[in-house]
Motif scaffolding. Structure first.
Motif, mmCIF file in Angstrom:
data_model
loop_
_atom_site.group_PDB
_atom_site.id
_atom_site.type_symbol
_atom_site.label_atom_id
_atom_site.label_comp_id
_atom_site.label_asym_id
_atom_site.label_seq_id
_atom_site.Cartn_x
_atom_site.Cartn_y
_atom_site.Cartn_z
ATOM 1 N N PHE A 1 0.833 -1.203 0.000
ATOM 2 C CA PHE A 1 0.000 0.000 0.000
ATOM 3 C C PHE A 1 0.867 1.252 0.000
ATOM 4 O O PHE A 1 0.521 2.265 -0.632
ATOM 5 N N GLY A 2 1.999 1.216 0.706
ATOM 6 C CA GLY A 2 2.909 2.358 0.684
ATOM 7 C C GLY A 2 3.476 2.608 -0.699
ATOM 8 O O GLY A 2 3.611 3.757 -1.142
ATOM 9 N N ALA A 3 3.831 1.522 -1.417
ATOM 10 C CA ALA A 3 4.345 1.673 -2.777
ATOM 11 C C ALA A 3 3.289 2.238 -3.708
ATOM 12 O O ALA A 3 3.594 3.073 -4.570
ATOM 13 N N ILE A 4 2.050 1.797 -3.551
ATOM 14 C CA ILE A 4 0.958 2.339 -4.364
ATOM 15 C C ILE A 4 0.750 3.815 -4.055
ATOM 16 O O ILE A 4 0.553 4.636 -4.951
ATOM 17 N N GLU B 1 -19.961 -2.409 -8.188
ATOM 18 C CA GLU B 1 -19.535 -1.073 -7.759
ATOM 19 C C GLU B 1 -18.055 -1.059 -7.415
ATOM 20 O O GLU B 1 -17.366 -0.071 -7.644
ATOM 21 N N PHE B 2 -17.555 -2.142 -6.834
ATOM 22 C CA PHE B 2 -16.139 -2.258 -6.485
ATOM 23 C C PHE B 2 -15.278 -2.071 -7.729
ATOM 24 O O PHE B 2 -14.286 -1.335 -7.727
ATOM 25 N N VAL B 3 -15.660 -2.757 -8.812
ATOM 26 C CA VAL B 3 -14.876 -2.705 -10.049
ATOM 27 C C VAL B 3 -15.158 -1.436 -10.834
ATOM 28 O O VAL B 3 -14.244 -0.761 -11.322
ATOM 29 N N HIS B 4 -16.424 -1.066 -10.963
ATOM 30 C CA HIS B 4 -16.802 0.070 -11.808
ATOM 31 C C HIS B 4 -16.273 1.399 -11.275
ATOM 32 O O HIS B 4 -15.958 2.301 -12.054
ATOM 33 N N ALA C 1 -9.198 -1.864 1.432
ATOM 34 C CA ALA C 1 -8.049 -0.971 1.613
ATOM 35 C C ALA C 1 -7.257 -0.852 0.317
ATOM 36 O O ALA C 1 -6.816 0.244 -0.059
ATOM 37 N N LEU C 2 -7.068 -1.970 -0.380
ATOM 38 C CA LEU C 2 -6.404 -1.918 -1.685
ATOM 39 C C LEU C 2 -7.211 -1.074 -2.661
ATOM 40 O O LEU C 2 -6.649 -0.247 -3.398
ATOM 41 N N HIS C 3 -8.500 -1.269 -2.677
ATOM 42 C CA HIS C 3 -9.385 -0.497 -3.557
ATOM 43 C C HIS C 3 -9.222 1.001 -3.317
ATOM 44 O O HIS C 3 -9.110 1.791 -4.272
ATOM 45 N N ALA C 4 -9.189 1.405 -2.058
ATOM 46 C CA ALA C 4 -9.042 2.826 -1.728
ATOM 47 C C ALA C 4 -7.705 3.374 -2.230
ATOM 48 O O ALA C 4 -7.644 4.497 -2.759
ATOM 49 N N GLU C 5 -6.630 2.583 -2.082
ATOM 50 C CA GLU C 5 -5.315 3.035 -2.549
ATOM 51 C C GLU C 5 -5.273 3.136 -4.069
ATOM 52 O O GLU C 5 -4.716 4.098 -4.630
ATOM 53 N N LEU C 6 -5.856 2.170 -4.764
ATOM 54 C CA LEU C 6 -5.886 2.212 -6.224
ATOM 55 C C LEU C 6 -6.728 3.376 -6.724
ATOM 56 O O LEU C 6 -6.356 4.059 -7.686
#
Length: 414
Positions: free
Chosen positions: A25-28, A80-83, A50-55
């Motif tokens: 997550f830090g690298a993202i 909704e997660f993907v879109h 959490a990954l979704h929020a970082e992306l």
């Protein structure tokens, strides 16, 4: 695409989600240009969110992002997660998505099982850890013991180029005939800070990872530790383990003692007689489910990756491992495994082996013939060519558009 050994890398061992997720997550969070991510499992849980929020945050600041997940391992992500990601320009791919048949998933063979992240072409992560909460110890007794590596240096260029090629439009044949075998690269001058990316596909690199394991066992002089979650390898690898032990190499195997799937232990136990009687030490990890795919040899060689030593990983799945020549990394990984062996494992003693009988002999003969010929059989299962499916960006809902217009009109009124 054939890769070679790279010198001058910095390699960091990461154990479980507690070490892996913060580093990724830090690298993202620091990425400014590009992000590449492949994973078998992405769940809509606390880690996946959490990954979704970082992306999403990275996409909004202009980072070009490409994500590929497996259609079998990640079948239930909400639209909704993907879109919400594709709306911000994220290229989101499913590997071999197939509709269920009578409520059952049909894409059980030839899965995308790799776990790779590359940020800005300067830092990469390779290993066995999926993006799900079950890789955190806080998940409870069923949390998984697993590993990954963080790498910087020339090897990152190779990893990034490989992932980009895999996310392209050319798909590999799924049949076993008519392919040109690739000879895995050897390191003529082993040293430190060296790394090689190896992978398994259904084309020219079908047994590269297995070949590196067998070469490692043939060249071992002192000791080998293999920790593998789903252990049911081909006959050739079993034979090399036994041969190494019989010439005086201490060969230790760590398998699941508290498996996440009971069939895993049943399969591994069928091999205990052959291994233990051949001089291989078999240890069962009993603290929680083991998900590792790692090994160390002597004082320099190590591997961390996604490939199990079972028929799926060795004959069907798409896998990736890093092979590492580095004394300090070897020491760190070895110390970790020694701790597991001393604190959380129980060794299978010869007195605990199933008694010899005609039934046991029959089972052994069937198992070994299955292992010996499974790669050829697997080429027929199934005969379709897996596809990539890109999720298109969604059209913004009409209500959101109307609300935005209303807001804009309100803001310009005196």
């Amino acid at each position: 695409m054939n890769l070679t050994w790279r010198d001058g890398n910095r390699i960091r061992l990461l154990e479980n989600g507690e070490e892996f997720f913060p580093r990724v997550f830090g690298a993202i969070r620091r990425a400014q240009h590009t992000l590449l991510l492949e994973t078998f499992i992405l769940f809509n849980d606390e880690v996946g969110n959490a990954l979704h929020a970082e992306l999403l945050a990275a996409a909004k600041r202009g980072v070009k992002i490409e994500v590929m997940v497996d259609g079998y391992g990640s079948p239930d992500l909400p639209d909704e997660f993907v879109h919400s990601l594709t709306s911000e320009g994220v290229r989101f791919l499913y590997y071999d998505p197939r509709p269920p048949l009578f409520g059952m998933r049909t894409n059980i063979f030839r899965r995308l099982h790799r776990k790779i992240v590359v940020a800005d072409g300067s830092i990469a992560f390779v290993g066995g850890i999926n993006f799900s909460a079950e890789h955190n110890i806080s998940f409870g007794p069923q949390s998984k013991q697993d590993y990954a590596v963080e790498v910087k240096g020339p090897i990152v260029d190779d990893i990034a180029a490989f992932v980009r090629e895999q996310m392209g439009s050319r798909q590999q044949s799924s049949r076993w005939w008519g392919h040109r075998a690739h000879r895995p690269a050897r390191n003529a001058t082993p040293g430190d800070a060296q790394a090689l990316l190896v992978w398994r596909d259904n084309d020219a690199h079908r047994d590269d990872i297995e070949q590196h394991y067998m070469e490692m066992l043939r060249s071992a002089r002192q000791d080998v530790i293999i920790a593998n979650a789903y252990f049911f390898p081909g006959y050739r690898l079993l034979r090399e383990m036994k041969r190494a032990a019989q010439r005086g190499v201490r060969v230790r195997l760590i398998v699941q003692g508290e498996p996440d799937m009971p069939i895993v232990k049943v399969g591994a136990e069928l091999l205990y007689n052959y291994l233990v009687e051949g001089g291989v030490e078999v240890h069962e990890y009993c603290r929680r489910p083991l998900h590792a795919k790692i090994a160390v040899k002597d004082g320099q060689w190590a591997t961390v990756g996604s490939s199990n030593l079972d028929p799926l990983s060795l004959s069907l799945n798409l896998e990736a491992n890093l092979i590492i020549h580095d004394r300090e990394f070897n020491r760190q990984l070895r110390d970790n495994l020694e701790h597991l062996l001393q604190q959380d494992c129980k060794q299978v003693q010869e007195s605990q082996l199933p008694p010899k009988s005609w039934v046991q002999l029959t089972k052994s003969v069937v198992v070994f013939h299955f292992l010996r010929y499974f790669p050829a059989i697997a080429g027929w299962l199934p005969a379709h060519t897996p596809k990539l499916s890109q999720v298109p960006p969604p059209v913004q809902p009409e209500m959101e558009t109307q609300d935005r217009v209303a807001t804009d009109n309100h803001e310009v009124k005196p």
